[in-house]
Design an enzyme around this catalytic site. Structure first.
Site, mmCIF file in Angstrom:
data_model
loop_
_atom_site.group_PDB
_atom_site.id
_atom_site.type_symbol
_atom_site.label_atom_id
_atom_site.label_comp_id
_atom_site.label_asym_id
_atom_site.label_seq_id
_atom_site.Cartn_x
_atom_site.Cartn_y
_atom_site.Cartn_z
ATOM 1 N N HIS A 156 -12.332 -17.962 9.986
ATOM 2 C CA HIS A 156 -13.338 -16.939 9.737
ATOM 3 C C HIS A 156 -14.692 -17.590 9.439
ATOM 4 O O HIS A 156 -14.784 -18.799 9.234
ATOM 5 C CB HIS A 156 -12.933 -16.050 8.566
ATOM 6 C CG HIS A 156 -11.854 -15.064 8.899
ATOM 7 N ND1 HIS A 156 -10.523 -15.407 8.909
ATOM 8 C CD2 HIS A 156 -11.910 -13.752 9.252
ATOM 9 C CE1 HIS A 156 -9.807 -14.350 9.252
ATOM 10 N NE2 HIS A 156 -10.620 -13.335 9.456
ATOM 11 N N LYS A 160 -16.737 -16.035 4.093
ATOM 12 C CA LYS A 160 -15.510 -15.378 3.620
ATOM 13 C C LYS A 160 -14.994 -16.094 2.383
ATOM 14 O O LYS A 160 -14.890 -17.320 2.364
ATOM 15 C CB LYS A 160 -14.445 -15.361 4.720
ATOM 16 C CG LYS A 160 -13.202 -14.569 4.342
ATOM 17 C CD LYS A 160 -12.272 -14.381 5.533
ATOM 18 C CE LYS A 160 -11.008 -13.611 5.171
ATOM 19 N NZ LYS A 160 -11.306 -12.256 4.662
#
Length: 267
Positions: A156, A160
């Site tokens: 990600h 995040k």
């Protein structure tokens, strides 16, 4: 049936703005409120303008009570502590609460389950149709290949904050369900140093962070002389927003309870 009034929590964030744009294009759905944290610099701003649209007259506020009171659903991709508070309010108002938040602690689930006695709560580590189909395939593959090693790799964007991702945990839970074992007991989170040989039956997780990656997930089933890879690539956050809107529509009129996207999609 009239329009569905929807509150978006975390409305100035990336997912919040995406939700505002998707609601604007969805027939029968109305953005009735936009929430942000106390002290946030965007409080008082127009939610439509923040999302790159024309002004819609909905300004960001930190007070959820009047918004929840006038809504049929709240969409929530925020933080665990915010989601727990919203679950309590949704239970009081007996509305739909769609939770796309990840990173919950084990004890948090009990509070959400309690709220679901009075609210319709749809909670999923991933709201996309493709990911939930992938989870169904992972469950079936893990059951069919009980001796194959399961490893889950996810990547990600660098902002995040939780790992493994909620989607990775959803996929791990699917593998564990297919083998009728406890994910908590079989989960291995990262490896470093002299770890020794891999434990039979383990479900491994590895997390990568960098750049602006929306979401990449791969599930490896490695056996003697062969390897099966099931994967999903998210290219745009709108897939999660559209799934959340589908969950809100589906949840309106359902009996109170804790549901997942597999219920919404009938998988």
């Amino acid at each position: 049936m009239g329009d569905l009034n929807i509150v978006v929590a975390g409305a100035s964030g990336r997912m919040g703005r995406t939700l505002v744009r998707e609601i604007a294009q969805a027939p029968g759905l109305v953005l009735s409120g936009a929430l942000e944290a106390e002290g946030h610099p965007d409080l008082g701003r127009d939610a439509g303008q923040l999302a790159g649209l024309a002004s819609n007259g909905v300004t960001l506020t930190a007070d959820p009570l009047p918004l929840i009171a006038g809504a049929q659903a709240v969409l929530d991709f925020t933080r665990p502590m915010v989601s727990l508070m919203l679950a309590d309010l949704a239970a009081q108002a007996r509305i739909v609460h769609v939770i796309g938040t990840t990173g919950f602690a084990n004890g948090d689930e009990a509070r959400i389950t309690a709220a679901a006695r009075h609210a319709v709560i749809v909670k999923s580590g991933n709201m996309s149709l493709g990911v939930n189909l992938l989870a169904a395939l992972v469950e079936r593959a893990a059951k069919a290949l009980p001796d194959y090693d399961v490893e889950i790799l996810e990547m990600h964007h660098k902002m995040k904050v939780d790992a493994p991702s909620g989607t990775a945990l959803l996929l791990g839970a699917a593998a564990a369900k297919g083998r009728e074992v406890s994910l908590q007991k079989k989960s291995v989170r990262g490896r470093d140093g002299d770890t020794g040989p891999r434990n039979d039956g383990a479900i491994g997780f590895a997390s990568l962070r960098g750049g602006t990656v929306v979401g990449e997930h791969q599930v490896f089933l490695a056996g003697p002389g062969e390897r099966i890879v099931l994967s999903h690539s998210a290219e745009d956050r709108s897939i999660f927003a559209r799934g959340a809107l589908a969950a809100a529509r589906w949840g309106h009129g359902q009996k109170p309870g804790l549901y997942s996207m597999t219920d919404v999609l009938g998988l």
